[in-house]
Scaffold this active site. Structure first.
Site, PDB file in Angstrom:
ATOM      1  N   TYR A 165       0.843  -1.207   0.000  1.00 49.53           N
ATOM      2  CA  TYR A 165       0.000   0.000   0.000  1.00 49.53           C
ATOM      3  C   TYR A 165       0.879   1.258   0.000  1.00 49.53           C
ATOM      4  O   TYR A 165       0.497   2.302  -0.525  1.00 49.53           O
ATOM      5  CB  TYR A 165      -0.952  -0.026   1.201  1.00 49.53           C
ATOM      6  CG  TYR A 165      -2.168   0.857   1.030  1.00 49.53           C
ATOM      7  CD1 TYR A 165      -3.075   0.647  -0.001  1.00 49.53           C
ATOM      8  CD2 TYR A 165      -2.411   1.921   1.909  1.00 49.53           C
ATOM      9  CE1 TYR A 165      -4.191   1.455  -0.165  1.00 49.53           C
ATOM     10  CE2 TYR A 165      -3.530   2.731   1.756  1.00 49.53           C
ATOM     11  CZ  TYR A 165      -4.409   2.488   0.723  1.00 49.53           C
ATOM     12  OH  TYR A 165      -5.511   3.302   0.572  1.00 49.53           O
ATOM     13  N   LYS A 172      -3.032   8.588   2.921  1.00 50.97           N
ATOM     14  CA  LYS A 172      -4.257   8.406   3.703  1.00 50.97           C
ATOM     15  C   LYS A 172      -4.068   8.920   5.137  1.00 50.97           C
ATOM     16  O   LYS A 172      -5.011   9.435   5.743  1.00 50.97           O
ATOM     17  CB  LYS A 172      -4.687   6.939   3.717  1.00 50.97           C
ATOM     18  CG  LYS A 172      -5.172   6.406   2.368  1.00 50.97           C
ATOM     19  CD  LYS A 172      -6.361   7.154   1.827  1.00 50.97           C
ATOM     20  CE  LYS A 172      -7.025   6.428   0.665  1.00 50.97           C
ATOM     21  NZ  LYS A 172      -7.992   7.298  -0.038  1.00 50.97           N
TER      22      LYS A 172
HETATM   23  O1  0WD Z   1     -10.839  -1.377  -1.275  1.00 51.94           O
HETATM   24  C1  0WD Z   1     -11.129  -0.280  -1.712  1.00 51.94           C
HETATM   25  N1  0WD Z   1     -11.590  -0.156  -2.936  1.00 51.94           N
HETATM   26  C2  0WD Z   1     -10.987   0.923  -0.829  1.00 51.94           C
HETATM   27  C3  0WD Z   1     -10.978   2.185  -1.362  1.00 51.94           C
HETATM   28  C4  0WD Z   1     -10.822   0.682   0.626  1.00 51.94           C
HETATM   29  C5  0WD Z   1     -10.735   1.891   1.389  1.00 51.94           C
HETATM   30  C6  0WD Z   1     -10.715   3.123   0.819  1.00 51.94           C
HETATM   31  N2  0WD Z   1     -10.832   3.270  -0.539  1.00 51.94           N
HETATM   32  C7  0WD Z   1     -10.812   4.615  -1.093  1.00 51.94           C
HETATM   33  C8  0WD Z   1      -9.842   4.877  -2.215  1.00 51.94           C
HETATM   34  O2  0WD Z   1      -8.532   5.069  -1.755  1.00 51.94           O
HETATM   35  C9  0WD Z   1     -10.440   6.158  -2.783  1.00 51.94           C
HETATM   36  O3  0WD Z   1     -10.068   7.270  -1.968  1.00 51.94           O
HETATM   37  O4  0WD Z   1     -12.066   4.913  -1.629  1.00 51.94           O
HETATM   38  C10 0WD Z   1     -11.930   5.927  -2.609  1.00 51.94           C
HETATM   39  C11 0WD Z   1     -12.640   5.488  -3.865  1.00 51.94           C
HETATM   40  O5  0WD Z   1     -11.987   4.382  -4.431  1.00 51.94           O
HETATM   41  P1  0WD Z   1     -12.698   3.183  -5.208  1.00 51.94           P
HETATM   42  O6  0WD Z   1     -14.148   3.393  -5.275  1.00 51.94           O
HETATM   43  O7  0WD Z   1     -12.160   1.945  -4.636  1.00 51.94           O
HETATM   44  O8  0WD Z   1     -12.023   3.297  -6.632  1.00 51.94           O
HETATM   45  P2  0WD Z   1     -12.438   3.838  -8.080  1.00 51.94           P
HETATM   46  O9  0WD Z   1     -13.760   3.311  -8.472  1.00 51.94           O
HETATM   47  O10 0WD Z   1     -11.274   3.528  -8.955  1.00 51.94           O
HETATM   48  O11 0WD Z   1     -12.556   5.407  -7.863  1.00 51.94           O
HETATM   49  C12 0WD Z   1     -11.474   6.252  -7.554  1.00 51.94           C
HETATM   50  C13 0WD Z   1     -11.516   7.397  -8.520  1.00 51.94           C
HETATM   51  C14 0WD Z   1     -10.764   7.296  -9.823  1.00 51.94           C
HETATM   52  O12 0WD Z   1     -10.846   6.211 -10.449  1.00 51.94           O
HETATM   53  P3  0WD Z   1      -9.608   5.702 -11.432  1.00 51.94           P
HETATM   54  O13 0WD Z   1      -9.895   4.245 -11.397  1.00 51.94           O
HETATM   55  O14 0WD Z   1      -9.849   6.373 -12.702  1.00 51.94           O
HETATM   56  O15 0WD Z   1      -8.249   6.031 -10.824  1.00 51.94           O
HETATM   57  O16 0WD Z   1     -10.835   8.555  -8.133  1.00 51.94           O
HETATM   58  C15 0WD Z   1     -10.933   9.431  -9.262  1.00 51.94           C
HETATM   59  C16 0WD Z   1     -11.259   8.587 -10.453  1.00 51.94           C
HETATM   60  O17 0WD Z   1     -12.610   8.670 -10.764  1.00 51.94           O
HETATM   61  N3  0WD Z   1      -9.721  10.157  -9.562  1.00 51.94           N
HETATM   62  C17 0WD Z   1      -9.737  11.463  -9.820  1.00 51.94           C
HETATM   63  N4  0WD Z   1     -10.728  12.376  -9.812  1.00 51.94           N
HETATM   64  C18 0WD Z   1     -10.416  13.637 -10.141  1.00 51.94           C
HETATM   65  N5  0WD Z   1      -9.176  14.033 -10.451  1.00 51.94           N
HETATM   66  C19 0WD Z   1      -8.402  11.804 -10.135  1.00 51.94           C
HETATM   67  C20 0WD Z   1      -8.144  13.154 -10.460  1.00 51.94           C
HETATM   68  N6  0WD Z   1      -6.922  13.608 -10.786  1.00 51.94           N
HETATM   69  N7  0WD Z   1      -7.640  10.684 -10.079  1.00 51.94           N
HETATM   70  C21 0WD Z   1      -8.463   9.678  -9.711  1.00 51.94           C
END
Ligand code: 0WD
Length: 273
Positions: A165, A172
């Protein structure tokens, strides 16, 4: 009462308007939260990171009646200005913000933290995954003259070391500390600010972490609930924190991970194959 997708329906968010940042597709945590808020009557606006994401995000956002659906790269001041200007123009005021955004180079999510963390990627990771919440909270607060509520998404890798991580755990930790300082600043304005620390959930972001399969199976075996984290539980926690149910709760990092975070030493069955 539940609707057909299993999110409890009701009026807890009726008359409330908010911005959801971080939907990439239907598996995104932000989308599960949006579905739950919609089921409780909220009016929602969405951002997507770039045009290739628009294809997936726009139909989802339209399915819950969103009228503001805009691109937003959080590293760009112009992009952030456009979104918050559009929200101000359309709504004048808003009630809640969901920040669910994180990003780092894939190569930084494997192997040695000390060797694989470059200056450039450290800065980019902190900018997208941490500063973006400070910036969005500051902008959103200006549209909350009558108070409001904000949440961000974090993970246990901020408090404990988790294999691979790495720099994201550092981002975080800074995100959670930022959340507390924002909560302190905005509390007198009636704005509550909290974080949800979710256990592993299968999304695009999770797929980027090397040894993700081990992470999921270890969580399942070692957590008191002996199961994967249910995204509906994360959505339910978001509803609590963003609605009047969460009155007086601010500055909190709330874990929704089947209790994994309380385990000091897992049972033998979790470590013996
Ligand atoms: O297990 C997990 N999935 C966990 C996620 C466990 C605990 C926390 N999280 C957190 C992540 O760290 C994140 O902060 O939850 C949050 C959402 O993550 P998610 O739903 O797991 O992941 P995803 O569906 O990929 O959404 C995150 C999104 C990006 O997706 P991509 O896949 O394209 O990197 O963050 C957005 C984008 O939509 N993102 C941005 N938005 C605006 N500007 C940017 C940016 N520069 N970069 C990424």
């Amino acid at each position: 009462m539940s609707d057909e997708i299993g999110f409890p329906t009701g009026d807890l968010m009726k008359g409330k308007r908010g911005l959801i940042m971080g939907v990439a597709n239907k598996n995104s945590i932000a989308w599960r939260i949006a579905e739950q808020l919609h089921a409780q009557g909220a009016e929602l606006a969405f951002t997507y990171v770039n045009e290739s994401m628009e294809r997936r995000v726009r139909p989802l956002a339209e399915s819950v009646g969103a009228e503001i659906i805009m691109p937003c790269d959080v590293t760009s001041d112009d992009s952030m200005d456009s979104v918050f200007n559009a929200v101000a123009e359309k709504w004048s005021e808003m009630d809640f913000l969901v920040h669910s955004i994180a990003f780092t180079d894939k190569v930084a999510l494997e192997g040695s933290f000390v060797e694989n963390t470059t200056r450039e990627n450290f800065k980019m990771t902190m900018d997208i995954s941490t500063f973006s919440f400070v910036d969005a909270a500051n902008r959103a607060a200006k549209l909350m003259p009558n108070g409001g509520s904000m949440i961000t998404l974090t993970y246990l890798g901020s408090e404990r070391t988790i294999p691979n991580y790495n720099v994201m755990g550092v981002a975080k930790a800074a995100l959670e500390a930022s959340m507390r300082y924002i909560a302190r600043d905005l509390g007198p304005k009636g704005i509550r600010v909290n974080a949800i620390s979710a256990g592993p959930i299968k999304t695009l972001a999770a797929a980027g972490i090397s040894s993700g399969r081990h992470m999921f199976s270890f969580n399942r075996k070692a957590s008191p609930m002996r199961d994967d984290t249910d995204p509906k539980g994360v959505a339910g926690a978001a509803l609590y924190l963003l609605s009047g149910l969460g009155a007086s709760c601010t500055g909190e990092t709330h874990h929704v991970d089947g209790g994994f975070h309380i385990v000091g030493m897992p049972d033998e069955s979790a470590v013996i194959d």
